[in-house]
Motif scaffolding. Structure first.
Motif, PDB file in Angstrom:
ATOM      1  N   ILE A 378      45.836  33.058  54.774  1.00 33.79           N
ATOM      2  CA  ILE A 378      46.752  32.378  53.800  1.00 33.79           C
ATOM      3  C   ILE A 378      46.216  31.961  52.533  1.00 33.79           C
ATOM      4  N   ASN A 379      44.947  31.564  52.457  1.00 36.49           N
ATOM      5  CA  ASN A 379      44.236  30.965  51.371  1.00 36.49           C
ATOM      6  C   ASN A 379      44.385  32.149  50.267  1.00 36.49           C
ATOM      7  N   ASN A 382      47.505  32.662  49.005  1.00 33.80           N
ATOM      8  CA  ASN A 382      47.892  31.463  47.976  1.00 33.80           C
ATOM      9  C   ASN A 382      47.294  31.488  46.659  1.00 33.80           C
ATOM     10  N   TRP A 383      45.843  32.078  46.644  1.00 36.34           N
ATOM     11  CA  TRP A 383      45.038  32.021  45.560  1.00 36.34           C
ATOM     12  C   TRP A 383      45.565  33.142  44.485  1.00 36.34           C
ATOM     13  N   GLN A 386      48.872  32.112  42.929  1.00 34.71           N
ATOM     14  CA  GLN A 386      48.719  30.958  42.099  1.00 34.71           C
ATOM     15  C   GLN A 386      48.179  31.479  40.581  1.00 34.71           C
ATOM     16  N   VAL A 407      56.824  34.471  48.251  1.00 39.17           N
ATOM     17  CA  VAL A 407      55.943  33.603  47.234  1.00 39.17           C
ATOM     18  C   VAL A 407      57.067  32.529  46.900  1.00 39.17           C
ATOM     19  N   LYS A 408      56.723  31.336  47.038  1.00 34.31           N
ATOM     20  CA  LYS A 408      57.693  30.042  46.842  1.00 34.31           C
ATOM     21  C   LYS A 408      57.490  29.816  45.294  1.00 34.31           C
ATOM     22  N   ASP A 410      56.641  27.084  43.922  1.00 32.29           N
ATOM     23  CA  ASP A 410      55.451  26.453  43.706  1.00 32.29           C
ATOM     24  C   ASP A 410      54.427  27.170  43.609  1.00 32.29           C
ATOM     25  N   THR A 412      52.998  28.792  46.322  1.00 34.11           N
ATOM     26  CA  THR A 412      52.286  29.141  47.544  1.00 34.11           C
ATOM     27  C   THR A 412      53.211  30.169  48.431  1.00 34.11           C
ATOM     28  N   VAL A 413      52.563  30.531  49.362  1.00 42.95           N
ATOM     29  CA  VAL A 413      53.149  31.565  50.374  1.00 42.95           C
ATOM     30  C   VAL A 413      53.705  31.202  51.674  1.00 42.95           C
ATOM     31  N   SER A 414      54.652  31.610  52.162  1.00 42.06           N
ATOM     32  CA  SER A 414      54.961  31.293  53.607  1.00 42.06           C
ATOM     33  C   SER A 414      55.584  32.666  54.339  1.00 42.06           C
TER      34      SER A 414
END
Length: 504
Positions: A378-379, A382-383, A386, A407-408, A410, A412-414
């Motif tokens: 996840i990290n 996310n990186w 971003q 990818v949302k 903001d 960040t991923v979900s």
């Protein structure tokens, strides 16, 4: 106004053909050579220069010799880029074998231990039609963060920090002026900005004074602007690359032509200087190569750094397939591929070996299989998501096989899911604790933790969880397409991006 510059030149005009970030691609090479030859014939009575802003070569690539043979003789100077330097002895062998030692320039590369390799010249002077033209090279300041090397290459060659580099460039400018140089070009393979400190590299170089033109490179972004030196002189800054009007900017797909005119005091006349970028078309010399795979249709073009692309999925699929076909242990659940590895697209139905080399040209960074926790996965995602908001996108979205994620707005991923071969969900990461480890395939370069990817960094010398495969992504893609397993659906979108909803 410039000082201490002899005005013994016969014309105040200099034409400069420039290019950068070739990465040993030969896709547009013949088109460039034809355009270069035509320009020089048309302007045969003018003073013409040909300059490269770095990364002529790539890794230990089979195309390096072709590029050296064809571009070396017509290019007056080249800054030593990170992809040039990191090839180590292979790079110096190319310089020796193709008589390029007076072509590659670098003020800020040093040897950190005894070696038989010769240091690169910092600068040189070319005398042409009465001009004494000074040329200075600068290598990338983030070399240690970008190098693929995990061998002696990285320990032997290093690049000095920015403050020291500025000091050395200033000294070279002063020395060239004392030798009578009346025009000075800086070949800066540094890119525009340091995204961490927001340092404008080109502007800082321009402030030094005495530099007339900066030919840039490294960040793959198109540049065409003016700055002013500490002496009050105009400085022209150019580089070919990605812009608002085109989505690609490397591998010699664009060239630039800069027409410069100077006043009687040796300063550039902004109103009379002209810069143009020219798109190069694919040369046809390789059309007779054997087809190793036939696509249903050419792959849609897209920006692999910021969006899901079919070529990104196809490369990722080949990595996962190769590792799972050749592993001596358990199979990998999914594969990571960094966007920077993907350097081209399959624009035609018939895919040749040369097309594969263009898409994934790196050969020294080989595949591995290892384990990551849910948190590390996840990290990392996310990186990468971003990073698409950075001024210079590094590393860009992470392409995947055997996985999908969202990818949302903001960044960040979900909804990170590991998939079965038919695309159905095998595991939802949210169903697992942070201690659970998943098996993943990626390469040695990513395992060094470059570009902020610290969560997938590995101690490759001592980590017993790593299985090594002595093949590059180029090898994996070639074998995957040659054997045509058709296991995965690369047309299905794996990276879903939610739109930003504007409240009225």
């Amino acid at each position: 106004m410039k000082v201490n510059r002899p005005l013994n030149f016969t014309s105040n005009r200099i034409n400069t053909i420039y290019y950068n970030d070739v990465h040993s691609s030969i896709k547009h090479l013949d088109s460039f050579l034809e355009a270069h030859d035509e320009f020089c014939k048309t302007n045969k009575n003018d003073t013409n220069l040909t300059l490269c802003g770095g990364d002529l070569f790539l890794d230990i690539n089979s195309n390096n010799e072709i590029v050296a043979k064809k571009l070396g003789p017509i290019t007056d100077a080249i800054s030593a880029g990170n992809h040039d330097i990191e090839a180590g002895k292979h790079f110096w062998d190319l310089i020796k074998n193709f008589n390029l030692h007076n072509k590659f320039l670098s003020t800020n590369t040093i040897f950190t231990q005894p070696t038989t390799l010769k240091p690169l010249p910092k600068s040189k002077i070319i005398e042409r039609n009465g001009h004494k033209i000074g040329l200075i090279g600068v290598s990338p300041l983030d070399f240690n963060n970008l190098s693929h090397s995990l061998t002696q290459r990285k320990q032997i060659v290093d690049v000095l920090p920015f403050d020291k580099t500025i000091e050395l460039v200033r000294k070279e400018v002063n020395d060239l002026e004392k030798q009578g140089a009346n025009k000075i070009f800086l070949l800066a393979h540094t890119g525009n900005y340091n995204k961490i400190t927001n340092q404008d590299f080109y502007k800082t170089f321009a402030k030094i004074g005495g530099i007339d033109v900066i030919i840039g490179g490294h960040d793959h972004f198109e540049t065409d602007r003016w700055e002013v030196s500490e002496r009050g002189e105009p400085v022209k800054i150019v580089a070919t690359g990605k812009s608002d009007t085109h989505t690609f900017g490397q591998n010699l797909d664009y060239m630039g032509i800069l027409n410069l005119e100077f006043d009687d005091n040796g300063a550039l006349i902004k109103e009379k200087c002209n810069n143009k970028f020219y798109k190069l078309e694919k040369s046809t010399n390789h059309s007779n190569e054997n087809t190793v795979y036939k696509l249903k249709s050419p792959l849609p073009k897209g920006d692999s750094l910021t969006e899901n692309t079919q070529i990104g999925s196809l490369v990722s699929d080949s990595n996962l397939w190769y590792v799972n076909t050749h592993t001596k242990g358990e199979k990998a659940d999914f594969a990571f591929v960094n966007a920077g590895t993907i350097r081209d697209n399959f624009d035609n139905i018939n895919v040749t070996t040369q097309d594969i080399k263009n898409v994934v040209p790196f050969t020294t960074s080989t595949l591995i299989k290892t384990k990551l926790t849910k948190e590390q996965i996840i990290n990392t995602l996310n990186w990468c998501a971003q990073s698409t908001s950075f001024g210079k996108i590094t590393p860009g979205l992470m392409h995947v096989s055997g996985m999908e994620y969202t990818v949302k707005p903001d960044l960040t991923v979900s909804d990170v899911h590991i998939l079965n071969q038919d695309g159905s969900i095998k595991y939802k990461l949210n169903d697992f604790s942070n201690d659970h480890k998943f098996t993943v395939a990626y390469d040695v370069f990513l395992a060094t933790g470059v570009a902020g990817l610290v969560d997938i960094k590995k101690d490759i010398q001592n980590d017993k969880d790593i299985e090594f495969f002595e093949v590059s992504r180029q090898d994996a893609l070639l074998e995957y397409l040659t054997k045509c397993p058709n296991i995965y659906d690369y047309e299905k979108e794996r990276i879903h991006k939610l739109p930003i909803i504007i409240q009225c």
